[in-house]
Design an enzyme around this catalytic site. Structure first.
Site, PDB file in Angstrom:
ATOM      1  N   CYS A 170       3.200  -1.212 -17.783  1.00  0.00           N
ATOM      2  CA  CYS A 170       3.551  -0.069 -18.627  1.00  0.00           C
ATOM      3  C   CYS A 170       4.723   0.745 -18.093  1.00  0.00           C
ATOM      4  O   CYS A 170       5.214   1.637 -18.780  1.00  0.00           O
ATOM      5  CB  CYS A 170       2.335   0.845 -18.795  1.00  0.00           C
ATOM      6  SG  CYS A 170       0.832  -0.035 -19.222  1.00  0.00           S
ATOM      7  N   HIS A 309       2.641  10.210 -19.388  1.00  0.00           N
ATOM      8  CA  HIS A 309       2.237   8.825 -19.639  1.00  0.00           C
ATOM      9  C   HIS A 309       0.918   8.811 -20.415  1.00  0.00           C
ATOM     10  O   HIS A 309       0.739   7.993 -21.315  1.00  0.00           O
ATOM     11  CB  HIS A 309       2.081   8.072 -18.321  1.00  0.00           C
ATOM     12  CG  HIS A 309       1.601   6.664 -18.490  1.00  0.00           C
ATOM     13  ND1 HIS A 309       2.382   5.683 -19.077  1.00  0.00           N
ATOM     14  CD2 HIS A 309       0.421   6.062 -18.177  1.00  0.00           C
ATOM     15  CE1 HIS A 309       1.710   4.543 -19.100  1.00  0.00           C
ATOM     16  NE2 HIS A 309       0.509   4.744 -18.566  1.00  0.00           N
ATOM     17  N   HIS A 346      -0.027   2.873 -27.601  1.00  0.00           N
ATOM     18  CA  HIS A 346       0.507   2.512 -26.285  1.00  0.00           C
ATOM     19  C   HIS A 346       1.225   1.169 -26.391  1.00  0.00           C
ATOM     20  O   HIS A 346       0.595   0.131 -26.592  1.00  0.00           O
ATOM     21  CB  HIS A 346      -0.633   2.432 -25.269  1.00  0.00           C
ATOM     22  CG  HIS A 346      -0.174   2.220 -23.857  1.00  0.00           C
ATOM     23  ND1 HIS A 346       1.157   2.194 -23.494  1.00  0.00           N
ATOM     24  CD2 HIS A 346      -0.870   2.013 -22.705  1.00  0.00           C
ATOM     25  CE1 HIS A 346       1.253   1.984 -22.198  1.00  0.00           C
ATOM     26  NE2 HIS A 346       0.042   1.876 -21.702  1.00  0.00           N
TER      27      HIS A 346
END
Length: 419
Positions: A170, A309, A346
């Site tokens: 990520c 995040h 996401h």
């Protein structure tokens, strides 16, 4: 003395739209790109790309994976914006042979999560039904290489400088943007095409994610509210597909050609937790954040907004808040924080790049986006300035901190500022 770096072009594909303007409009209006989904009985919400984007089958180009086509599209958007500015055109493409030497001054830096997922799914279903006589397409290996998107962009724009692919879960695309910043600061190149893409919402991969038990369960309200970072009722992540691109230039180069700087990329920090493959660690995150601020020469109390995040997992959100508290110190309670993953989902390898685009537009529009479906703030975060509702107008916004943390303990933080 290091070169200053500015952003002159942006591109985006997400569950909220097929360009930056449509994505930002829907983000401002409080829309969600998430739709109800069921994975083998596991009820969740997923963020599929806006249907206006063409699939490989639609486009007729079966030599590239969907993720690579997405990368080419967002690069096209960003490069188009960058080249429409200024009075001195910069070499992009092969039609200007007299500018061939300039092509060595362009670099591509691209982040990916899983590469070639759609290609494998489609081609093995078509060509490999019989294991005794499996004949996959000859394009399979080039299509699934992690560097396929970066290579495709480099070929499209004749970028003969650095061509770097980063696969750090990520944090991939945030690191790609950060590495581009370092190359520009050193003077290795004049211009960089940087970002990331991720297209992996496929049955086999989704079933594997469901087995981890970190995917969000549908919200009591509706599926599009399933992603709830910082909420006391948060219960996991909502996966999505997406891509985003930034054109970065040395400030002096942008001035020379008369281009308008949208924002400045001022700092980058990265590190590895070296603790656990999947569990976040606040110590490593804090180090990356601190390094990005030091690189930018920006004190903690100068940060106007944190684009977190925050994925909506219990441990992940808590670790990031601990890291921010540690670095921001006395400024923590006065610094607006939000996560746009509640609306976008996401996007894993593309998350850092999409959130970088949002960070730049926040500076341009002087507006801070909310965590769209944040309703009941977790009491553990009661001292944080968590933005919800319709976001907030921010006429004095100067610096945005954007965080990206991934499996493998990969941490990256970027600092954006007014041009």
């Amino acid at each position: 003395m290091k070169n200053k770096v500015v952003i002159t072009g942006l591109g985006a594909l997400s569950s909220l739209g097929i360009d930056v303007d449509s994505m930002m409009y829907r983000l401002r209006e409080g829309y969600s790109g998430l739709v109800p989904s069921s994975i083998g009985g596991y009820s969740t919400a997923l963020g599929y790309l806006h249907p206006a984007f063409l699939t490989p089958e639609d486009s007729g180009d079966l030599s590239k994976d969907k993720g690579t086509l997405m990368a080419l599209e967002v690069a096209k958007q960003a490069v188009s914006q960058a080249t429409q500015q200024g009075n001195i055109p910069f070499f992009f493409g092969h039609e200007k042979s007299e500018s061939e030497s300039q092509s060595f001054r362009i670099g591509v830096f691209w982040g990916v999560g899983l590469a070639g997922a759609h290609w494998l799914d489609r081609n093995y279903a078509e060509f490999c039904r019989d294991r005794e006589d499996s004949r996959p397409s000859a394009w399979t290996i080039p299509a699934i290489m992690p560097n396929a998107p970066a290579a495709a962009i480099a070929i499209e724009y004749k970028s003969r400088g650095a061509c770097m692919s980063l696969a750090n879960a990520c944090a991939s695309s945030a690191m790609a943007i950060g590495e581009a910043l370092l190359a520009l600061e050193r003077g290795d190149i004049d211009i960089a095409i940087a970002g990331g893409s991720d297209a992996s919402l496929l049955p086999a991969i989704l079933h594997a994610w469901a087995r981890t038990r970190i995917l969000a369960r549908n919200s009591p309200d509706s599926a599009d509210h399933a992603s709830r970072p910082f909420d006391v009722n948060r219960n996991g992540i909502c996966l999505a597909e997406g891509a985003a691109c930034l054109v970065l230039e040395r400030e002096a180069h942008a001035w020379q050609r008369g281009a308008k700087a949208l924002a400045r990329l001022a700092g980058y920090g990265h590190c590895c937790d070296a603790v656990d493959l999947t569990e976040p660690a606040a110590l490593g995150q804090a180090y990356a954040i601190q390094k990005s601020l030091q690189h930018a020469s920006v004190p903690a109390n100068a940060v106007s907004y944190v684009n977190a995040h925050a994925t909506g997992t219990r441990k992940g959100d808590a670790a990031e808040m601990m890291a921010l508290h540690q670095v921001l110190g006395a400024a923590f309670s006065n610094t607006p924080i939000s996560s746009v993953k509640s609306a976008l989902g996401h996007t894993v390898g593309a998350a850092g790049a999409l959130e970088a685009v949002v960070s730049v537009r926040s500076l341009m529009e002087r507006w801070i986006p909310p965590t769209t479906f944040l309703r009941n703030i977790d009491p553990h975060f009661s001292d944080a300035y968590l933005v919800k509702g319709q976001g907030i107008e921010a006429p004095n916004i100067d610096y945005v901190l954007s965080n990206s943390f991934g499996f493998g303990g990969c941490n990256a933080s970027l600092v954006f500022g007014q041009p």
